[in-house]
Scaffold this active site. Structure first.
Site, short mmCIF file in Angstrom:
data_model
loop_
_atom_site.label_atom_id
_atom_site.label_comp_id
_atom_site.label_asym_id
_atom_site.label_seq_id
_atom_site.Cartn_x
_atom_site.Cartn_y
_atom_site.Cartn_z
N LYS A 22 -35.49 11.91 9.63
CA LYS A 22 -34.54 10.98 10.28
C LYS A 22 -33.11 11.46 10.06
CE LYS A 22 -33.29 7.07 8.10
NZ LYS A 22 -31.82 6.91 7.95
N ASN A 23 -32.78 11.74 8.81
CA ASN A 23 -31.39 12.05 8.51
C ASN A 23 -30.95 13.40 9.09
OD1 ASN A 23 -31.10 9.63 7.27
ND2 ASN A 23 -31.09 10.42 5.17
N ARG A 94 -24.51 3.43 10.36
CA ARG A 94 -23.38 4.17 9.83
C ARG A 94 -23.32 5.62 10.32
NH1 ARG A 94 -19.93 4.74 5.50
NH2 ARG A 94 -20.08 6.79 4.58
N CYS A 118 -21.78 -2.18 4.23
CA CYS A 118 -23.21 -1.96 4.38
C CYS A 118 -23.86 -2.53 3.15
CB CYS A 118 -23.45 -0.47 4.51
SG CYS A 118 -25.02 0.09 3.91
N ARG A 123 -19.29 2.21 1.05
CA ARG A 123 -19.48 3.35 1.94
C ARG A 123 -18.30 3.62 2.90
NH1 ARG A 123 -25.66 3.40 3.91
NH2 ARG A 123 -25.53 5.61 3.55
N PRO A 124 -17.15 3.96 2.35
CA PRO A 124 -16.02 4.32 3.22
C PRO A 124 -16.24 5.66 3.92
CG PRO A 124 -15.46 4.70 0.92
CD PRO A 124 -16.84 4.13 0.93
N VAL A 125 -15.31 6.01 4.83
CA VAL A 125 -15.42 7.31 5.53
C VAL A 125 -14.19 8.18 5.26
CG1 VAL A 125 -17.01 6.57 7.35
CG2 VAL A 125 -14.55 6.27 7.69
N ASP A 126 -13.49 7.89 4.15
CA ASP A 126 -12.26 8.63 3.85
C ASP A 126 -12.47 10.14 3.77
OD1 ASP A 126 -13.79 7.78 1.60
OD2 ASP A 126 -12.18 8.45 0.26
N LEU A 127 -13.63 10.56 3.25
CA LEU A 127 -13.85 12.01 3.09
C LEU A 127 -14.04 12.69 4.45
CD1 LEU A 127 -16.28 11.81 0.03
CD2 LEU A 127 -13.84 12.37 -0.01
N ASP A 308 -32.39 8.01 -2.13
CA ASP A 308 -33.27 7.39 -1.14
C ASP A 308 -34.72 7.26 -1.63
OD1 ASP A 308 -31.17 7.09 0.59
OD2 ASP A 308 -31.75 8.70 1.95
N ILE A 330 -25.20 7.16 -6.83
CA ILE A 330 -24.64 7.43 -5.50
C ILE A 330 -24.08 6.16 -4.85
CG2 ILE A 330 -25.06 8.50 -3.23
CD1 ILE A 330 -25.51 10.46 -5.49
N ARG A 400 -36.44 1.28 10.98
CA ARG A 400 -35.33 2.22 11.11
C ARG A 400 -35.73 3.60 10.61
NH1 ARG A 400 -30.03 0.63 8.35
NH2 ARG A 400 -29.61 2.64 9.28
C1 UD1 Z 1 -26.61 10.13 3.72
C2 UD1 Z 1 -27.97 9.64 4.16
C3 UD1 Z 1 -28.45 8.51 3.27
C4 UD1 Z 1 -28.40 8.94 1.80
C5 UD1 Z 1 -27.02 9.50 1.44
C6 UD1 Z 1 -27.00 10.08 0.04
C7 UD1 Z 1 -27.88 10.03 6.55
C8 UD1 Z 1 -27.86 9.46 7.92
N1 UD1 Z 1 -27.88 9.17 5.54
O1 UD1 Z 1 -25.72 9.03 3.87
O2 UD1 Z 1 -29.78 8.17 3.64
O3 UD1 Z 1 -28.68 7.81 0.98
O4 UD1 Z 1 -26.67 10.54 2.36
O5 UD1 Z 1 -27.96 11.06 -0.11
O6 UD1 Z 1 -27.95 11.23 6.37
N2 UD1 Z 1 -18.44 8.20 0.28
C9 UD1 Z 1 -17.10 7.95 0.20
N3 UD1 Z 1 -16.28 8.36 1.23
C10 UD1 Z 1 -16.79 9.01 2.32
C11 UD1 Z 1 -18.16 9.28 2.40
C12 UD1 Z 1 -18.98 8.86 1.36
O7 UD1 Z 1 -16.62 7.36 -0.76
O8 UD1 Z 1 -16.00 9.36 3.22
C13 UD1 Z 1 -19.32 7.74 -0.81
C14 UD1 Z 1 -20.31 6.68 -0.31
O9 UD1 Z 1 -19.75 5.40 -0.35
C15 UD1 Z 1 -21.44 6.85 -1.28
C16 UD1 Z 1 -21.44 8.35 -1.60
O10 UD1 Z 1 -20.15 8.81 -1.22
O11 UD1 Z 1 -21.20 6.12 -2.46
C17 UD1 Z 1 -22.50 9.14 -0.88
O12 UD1 Z 1 -22.34 9.03 0.48
P1 UD1 Z 1 -22.75 10.18 1.51
O13 UD1 Z 1 -23.28 11.37 0.80
O14 UD1 Z 1 -21.63 10.37 2.45
O15 UD1 Z 1 -23.94 9.47 2.27
P2 UD1 Z 1 -24.15 9.27 3.81
O16 UD1 Z 1 -23.82 10.51 4.55
O17 UD1 Z 1 -23.52 7.97 4.24
#
Ligand code: UD1
Length: 422
Positions: A22-23, A94, A118, A123-127, A308, A330, A400
């Protein structure tokens, strides 16, 4: 609303086919936006998240045709008339944020709704945003949307992630394939799904080095072509079903499974008293002898123990001999399955990011509620091991990420059915 009824019972035996990831699929699908030529994915899983991504791509003008019962996705983005990903779709999933990098890289503009909170954490998207800024994007956050522009196209840049985020690495990688010059991604995520994305992008003509390591170098090209790509095996579905014979006893072969996808998880299974053997077709899993032993688990980015699989591992450890500690590194709020498992007689104490699980002899069936995707399947696993009947409600979470869960588990002898309520 549908629910799943599980009756705890005997040992399992037989084979379970494992679907495509899926991912991986959720990042391979937006990759179609990078090219005007067709991208075809083989071995796609049949899941509601994939249907959500299909809707999102179609709302942008992409053609997405589902063939062979959904296992093949034929996509084309030659006519993208809309560069805005609407909140109504993004809020459902997301991973929708993954259209941002490709749209921006190919068209120099994109407007994508912020995914919002969520259930399993902030789970921000700052990165994601910082990485795109490092490639020359101008970003403006207004009305709940990211408005991104790169008038003269993206430029290669140096990106050093504070945390090896899976999604941010994917967005940056896709964007960098069409940026002018060289991009270096440092502290990049190394998950097999990222390796799969890099392979697909390379088949489309991208120039990428270092996938699967923490430094990736991408040489931008003017345009990408089409490709046909087979989606990597879903290691999380694989790990989930490996736990079924571990919990119930018996022996099950997981078709398509490889140890390399889940080494840290396999080590923990071994320590808990579960044997995993690689065969030509996949992995054979069985309990070694006697009881499951307690083990300590800390989640980490790949190649560490996957977050996961934390909920499903907890289901196994509920009946282990001794006390286990599960540390979640995580996501900050990923123990919502614990109170539900406790309704089934588990002895769990959650303190901050650590759950202490004292093994009990037997779990007892109970009505429980799925709170998120992985939590829901952990309750099914626990139900397979419990005395009596477990009814898991809110199974839309399960849809899902797990295709044909009832057929796959009943195929190896589990007593499980889906109750559809009108
Ligand atoms: C992906 C997977 C999800 C898995 C996760 C960790 C998909 C669709 N989903 O989610 O199933 O649980 O990897 O293996 O592939 N974070 C920030 N800022 C950001 C991005 C992330 O602070 O811009 C934090 C998140 O809040 C979280 C951590 O980093 O605490 C890990 O997130 P990330 O690795 O980005 O996971 P996803 O890509 O959302």
């Amino acid at each position: 609303m549908d629910s799943i009824l599980v009756k705890g019972g005997g040992a399992l035996s037989g084979q379970i086919p494992i679907a495509g990831a899926k991912n991986a699929c959720l990042t391979l699908m937006p990759a179609t936006l990078l090219s005007e030529e067709p991208l075809t994915l083989i071995n796609a899983p049949r899941l509601s998240d994939i249907r959500t991504m299909t809707q999102l791509l179609q709302s942008l003008g992409a053609e997405v045709t589902s063939l062979q019962g959904g296992q093949v996705l034929a996509m084309s983005s030659h006519d993208i008339h809309n560069r805005m990903a609407h909140y109504d779709i993004v809020r459902k999933m997301r991973a929708s944020i993954l259209v941002l990098g490709p749209l921006l890289a190919r068209f120099g503009e994109a407007v994508v709704s912020l995914p919002g909170g969520c259930a399993i954490g902030a789970r921000p998207v700052d990165l994601h945003l910082k990485a795109l800024e490092a490639m020359g994007a101008t970003l403006d956050l207004r009305d709940g949307y990211v408005h991104a522009t790169a008038k003269n196209g993206l430029k290669g840049g140096q990106v050093a992630f504070d945390f090896a985020s899976v999604g941010a690495t994917e967005n940056a990688l896709m964007a960098a394939t069409l940026a002018k010059g060289t991009t270096v991604l440092k502290n990049a995520a190394r998950e097999p799904e990222i390796v799969d994305l890099a392979r697909c992008l390379r088949a489309m003509g991208a120039r990428i080095e270092g996938e699967g390591t923490s430094v990736m170098t991408i040489e931008g090209v003017d345009r990408l072509g089409g490709a046909t790509h087979t989606v990597v095996t879903d290691r999380i579905e694989l790990g989930t079903y490996m736990l079924a014979p571990a919990i119930c006893g018996g022996e099950v072969e997981l078709l398509g499974g490889r140890i390399a996808l889940l080494e840290a998880f396999c080590e923990k299974l071994d320590a808990a008293g579960v044997s995993v053997r690689e065969t030509e077709k996949g992995l054979v899993v069985a309990r070694k002898n006697g009881d499951i032993r307690a083990v300590d688990v800390t989640t980490a980015p790949f190649p560490g123990f996957p977050t996961d699989l934390q909920a499903q591992m907890m289901a196994l450890l509920c009946t282990a001999a001794g006390t286990s500690h599960l540390e979640e590194k995580i996501f900050e709020n990923r123990f919502m399955h614990a109170p539900e498992l406790m309704r089934m007689g588990a002895n769990i104490d959650v303190h901050g990011g650590t759950a202490t699980v004292k093994g009990v002899k037997k779990l007892r069936g109970a009505p429980v509620m799925a709170t998120d995707l992985r939590a829901s399947v952990s309750l099914i696993l626990a139900g397979l091991a419990a005395e009596g009947e477990t009814r898991v409600s809110r199974v839309y979470h399960l849809d899902r990420g797990y295709e044909h869960v009832v057929a796959k588990l009943s195929g190896v002898g589990a007593n499980i059915e889906r109750i559809t309520e009108q």
